[in-house]
Scaffold this active site. Structure first.
Site, PDB file in Angstrom:
ATOM      1  N   HIS A  12      -4.380  69.814  -3.598  1.00  0.00           N
ATOM      2  CA  HIS A  12      -5.478  68.846  -3.469  1.00  0.00           C
ATOM      3  C   HIS A  12      -6.778  69.591  -3.211  1.00  0.00           C
ATOM      4  O   HIS A  12      -6.789  70.808  -2.983  1.00  0.00           O
ATOM      5  CB  HIS A  12      -5.202  67.871  -2.319  1.00  0.00           C
ATOM      6  CG  HIS A  12      -4.869  68.536  -1.019  1.00  0.00           C
ATOM      7  ND1 HIS A  12      -5.815  69.176  -0.261  1.00  0.00           N
ATOM      8  CD2 HIS A  12      -3.697  68.705  -0.365  1.00  0.00           C
ATOM      9  CE1 HIS A  12      -5.235  69.679   0.813  1.00  0.00           C
ATOM     10  NE2 HIS A  12      -3.935  69.424   0.771  1.00  0.00           N
TER      11      HIS A  12
HETATM   12  P1  TYD Z   1      -1.416  67.534   3.633  1.00  0.00           P
HETATM   13  O1  TYD Z   1      -2.818  67.863   4.030  1.00  0.00           O
HETATM   14  O2  TYD Z   1      -1.218  66.837   2.323  1.00  0.00           O
HETATM   15  O3  TYD Z   1      -0.533  68.852   3.651  1.00  0.00           O
HETATM   16  P2  TYD Z   1      -0.827  70.283   2.985  1.00  0.00           P
HETATM   17  O4  TYD Z   1      -1.108  71.179   4.118  1.00  0.00           O
HETATM   18  O5  TYD Z   1       0.415  70.655   2.264  1.00  0.00           O
HETATM   19  O6  TYD Z   1      -1.998  70.119   2.082  1.00  0.00           O
HETATM   20  O7  TYD Z   1      -0.757  66.708   4.807  1.00  0.00           O
HETATM   21  C1  TYD Z   1       0.601  66.320   4.787  1.00  0.00           C
HETATM   22  C2  TYD Z   1       0.760  65.119   5.677  1.00  0.00           C
HETATM   23  O8  TYD Z   1       0.500  65.472   7.032  1.00  0.00           O
HETATM   24  C3  TYD Z   1      -0.217  64.003   5.319  1.00  0.00           C
HETATM   25  O9  TYD Z   1       0.478  62.926   4.759  1.00  0.00           O
HETATM   26  C4  TYD Z   1      -0.828  63.575   6.613  1.00  0.00           C
HETATM   27  C5  TYD Z   1      -0.373  64.540   7.649  1.00  0.00           C
HETATM   28  N1  TYD Z   1      -1.492  65.261   8.304  1.00  0.00           N
HETATM   29  C6  TYD Z   1      -2.041  64.736   9.450  1.00  0.00           C
HETATM   30  O10 TYD Z   1      -1.646  63.673   9.949  1.00  0.00           O
HETATM   31  N2  TYD Z   1      -3.048  65.426  10.063  1.00  0.00           N
HETATM   32  C7  TYD Z   1      -3.524  66.593   9.576  1.00  0.00           C
HETATM   33  O11 TYD Z   1      -4.452  67.202  10.169  1.00  0.00           O
HETATM   34  C8  TYD Z   1      -2.955  67.118   8.374  1.00  0.00           C
HETATM   35  C9  TYD Z   1      -3.455  68.405   7.768  1.00  0.00           C
HETATM   36  C10 TYD Z   1      -1.944  66.414   7.772  1.00  0.00           C
END
Ligand code: TYD
Length: 150
Positions: free
Chosen positions: A68
């Site tokens: 993303h």
């Molecule tokens: P995401 O940012 O998509 O993960 P990645 O690090 O792989 O990009 O986040 C995964 C899930 O975790 C998302 O559905 C919501 C949760 N999340 C939070 O609640 N707070 C946060 O600060 C982050 C980074 C994620």
């Protein structure tokens, strides 16, 4: 404008950022026979004040995180332990950074698509973020991202 000035600008245009604004930043390393120490101060060692810290760990073999971009959020990514690759795309081209030391990290501004992969066993990925969590700031569709980054 340097990337530092761009990042500290409160209202950067969404399309301002390119792969040229991504930077490896070396952090202070205070060497000591008792064990080394590294520090990050917001807006001193990295070009933003961080409001949130999270870490990614226990990634299974072959696991991929990210996938993303953010409209506003800036991040600084450190391999606190082990190693992994950060694959970046600015809508035009792709670049891969390998992170494998705890005394440097990768500054990734807003409007850069990122995926993290090739995590080594027991690796620990620390992320400092410029904003609190906001799902509305995410762009999770790569085709939409490319349109917005044009
Ligand atoms: P995401 O940012 O998509 O993960 P990645 O690090 O792989 O990009 O986040 C995964 C899930 O975790 C998302 O559905 C919501 C949760 N999340 C939070 O609640 N707070 C946060 O600060 C982050 C980074 C994620």
């Amino acid at each position: 404008m340097t990337y530092f000035e761009k990042a500290l600008n409160n209202n950067p245009k969404l399309t301002d950022m390119t792969l040229d604004d991504v930077k490896i930043i070396n952090l202070p390393k205070i060497e000591d026979p008792r064990g080394n120490l590294t520090v990050i101060e917001g807006a001193v060692h990295i070009p933003f004040q961080f409001q949130r810290v999270y870490w990614i760990y226990d990634v299974p073999g072959g696991g991929i995180r990210g996938g993303h971009a953010y409209k506003k959020l800036h991040e600084f990514i450190v391999a606190l332990s082990g190693s992994f690759d950060v694959v970046l795309h600015d809508g035009r081209s792709e670049k891969v950074y390998s992170l494998n030391r705890s005394y440097f990290g990768l500054y990734v501004p807003n409007m850069i698509w990122r995926s993290l992969k090739n995590f080594s066993t027991n690796s620990l990925c620390l992320v400092l973020a410029s904003e609190l969590y906001d799902e509305n700031d995410y762009i999770r569709d790569f085709e939409l991202f490319k349109t917005m980054a044009e």
